[in-house]
Design an enzyme around this catalytic site. Structure first.
Site, mmCIF file in Angstrom:
data_model
loop_
_atom_site.group_PDB
_atom_site.id
_atom_site.type_symbol
_atom_site.label_atom_id
_atom_site.label_comp_id
_atom_site.label_asym_id
_atom_site.label_seq_id
_atom_site.Cartn_x
_atom_site.Cartn_y
_atom_site.Cartn_z
ATOM 1 N N HIS A 276 0.809 -1.214 0.000
ATOM 2 C CA HIS A 276 0.000 0.000 0.000
ATOM 3 C C HIS A 276 0.852 1.278 0.000
ATOM 4 O O HIS A 276 0.335 2.374 -0.219
ATOM 5 C CB HIS A 276 -0.960 0.017 1.196
ATOM 6 N N ASP A 309 -0.809 -7.292 1.377
ATOM 7 C CA ASP A 309 -0.120 -6.014 1.513
ATOM 8 C C ASP A 309 1.397 -6.177 1.508
ATOM 9 O O ASP A 309 2.113 -5.602 2.336
ATOM 10 C CB ASP A 309 -0.558 -5.289 2.787
ATOM 11 N N SER A 381 6.497 2.163 8.261
ATOM 12 C CA SER A 381 5.760 1.085 7.594
ATOM 13 C C SER A 381 6.663 0.386 6.584
ATOM 14 O O SER A 381 7.404 1.020 5.841
ATOM 15 C CB SER A 381 4.527 1.636 6.892
#
Length: 426
Positions: A276, A309, A381
């Site tokens: 993402h 993801d 992330s």
């Protein structure tokens, strides 16, 4: 707001310095304007209708070299005549820049308010199949008249499939904000709201949002099948065995003007990160990988699985890399000590390590996420969640953000890596 054109003052205002405070006892008003009151135009908002698909803002990019054009005018008439003030070299107007991440978050907040993002669950955005929208700011003009400010912005909006691998709609907007009475972020935020609203109302977007989306039968897109069997063959010398070595195996990935983190999972330079985080044009997009020693290299996109993801890159530079051997045991227990490694907020803070515990395991549909309390920041992330021995147990995925929320992060368990990307793991 009042037009700044041709103000007419009562004569008493001329003598205010002479009369001083006694002038306040005289009848007013003190200043009148011959101009008209210019109220900002009302915007009919495009709320989501029943049955329409959902939308999530994935990225916002700005042409930082060519987009910002500040212009100052003496009054509204000179603005209409396109006669800006002469500015000496190196003269700077007020700072109206706004962090792109803040604008993106604000736009997603609006989409929630307008019904395009489901708020029934924190996890629903990642796993509900929302369309992905991107915005590229092509030009951005700041207009100043005295202490009033407005922004004119040209944007290119694109709408992609939930997997992010196919562009469905492209639409260009040109919008002007309302006038605001000080230098700041209000005008930029206002014009972005208008631009997003116009994008959602264009015919192609409306048609697409009303069509039923059918997800692909296989979520894995393989770009280069020749590398699959050779991935993740770490030697004993290259495998991470401690926290200090784990810092070497976590990299910062930079794509255009966005950065995030990644984990090296093979000694020949394969890097794992979150799907993402990527720009949606991943097929042809190389990224820059920054290492802990300050060196950098480009990396080529290999494959992606948006359902899990995860995305995989290959570093375009020969050599042996310190790499993780992902833990596939599923033996993680609540209360286990863990360490989160990633880039915290800025490139200068890459390979930042924080400590915490596994605080929960959350079941989302048919998948599990690791909940932990180690501090993570924007940019972390895609980074590593490791044990005290440096074993990779998860890929940092997201965090909860709010005024009353602290210390809640989530990671994708490492035992999903082989399942998600079909790698030949040990």
């Amino acid at each position: 707001k009042v037009s700044p054109d041709d103000p007419s003052f009562y004569p008493i205002t001329i003598y205010y310095p002479i009369f001083g405070l006694w002038a306040n006892l005289l009848p007013g008003p003190w200043v009148t304007y011959k101009g008209k009151f210019m109220l900002p135009a009302l915007i009919p908002i495009k709320y989501r209708e029943d049955g329409e698909n959902r939308v999530y803002i994935k990225s916002l990019t700005v042409d930082s070299v060519n987009s910002l054009v500040p212009q100052e005018y003496s009054n509204l008439s000179s603005f209409k005549r396109h006669e800006p003030k002469y500015r000496p070299k190196n003269y700077h107007l007020g700072n109206t820049s706004v962090a792109k991440s803040d604008i993106k978050d604000s736009l997603n907040h609006l989409l929630k308010k307008w019904g395009y993002i489901d708020t029934t669950s924190f996890f629903v955005r990642l796993y509900s199949g929302s369309y992905l929208a991107t915005c590229e700011v092509k030009s951005h003009a700041d207009i100043y008249i005295g202490r009033s400010d407005c922004v004119i912005m040209n944007c290119m909006w694109s709408l992609y499939t939930p997997e992010g691998d196919k562009k469905l709609v492209e639409y260009s907007t040109c919008d002007t904000s309302s006038w605001f009475s000080a230098y700041g972020a209000e005008a930029t935020t206002d014009v972005m709201v208008r631009s997003l609203n116009n994008f959602l109302k264009n015919q192609d977007a409306v048609r697409l949002l009303k069509e039923k989306y059918v997800p692909p039968t296989t979520p894995v897109k393989i770009i280069d099948t020749t590398v699959v069997t050779s991935i993740i063959k770490p030697t004993a010398a290259d495998s991470v065995k401690s926290l200090s070595e784990a810092l070497e195996a976590v990299v910062t990935i930079k794509q255009k003007d966005v950065f995030f983190s990644g984990c090296i999972i093979s000694s020949d330079g394969y890097v794992l990160t979150n799907a993402h985080l990527l720009n949606t044009d991943v097929d042809n997009a190389d990224v820059y990988v920054h290492f802990s020693d300050g060196d950098s290299a480009t990396a080529k996109f290999v494959k992606i699985n948006s359902v899990y993801d995860m995305a995989l890159y290959k570093i375009n530079k020969g050599g042996r890399y310190k790499s993780f051997s992902p833990d596939t045991s599923r033996a993680l227990r609540l209360g286990d000590e863990i360490y989160a490694i990633g880039t915290a907020q800025d490139l200068d803070l890459r390979q930042t390590m924080t400590k915490g515990i596994v605080s929960a395991k959350r079941k989302i549909k048919d998948k599990t996420l690791i909940q932990f309390d180690a501090s993570i920041n924007r940019g972390s992330s895609g980074g590593a969640l490791v044990t005290k021995n440096g074993h990779l147990i998860g890929i940092i995925n997201t965090r909860l953000v709010g005024d009353n929320i602290q210390g809640i992060g989530f990671a994708i368990p490492a035992y999903y890596i082989n399942e998600a990307l079909g790698l030949g793991t040990n």
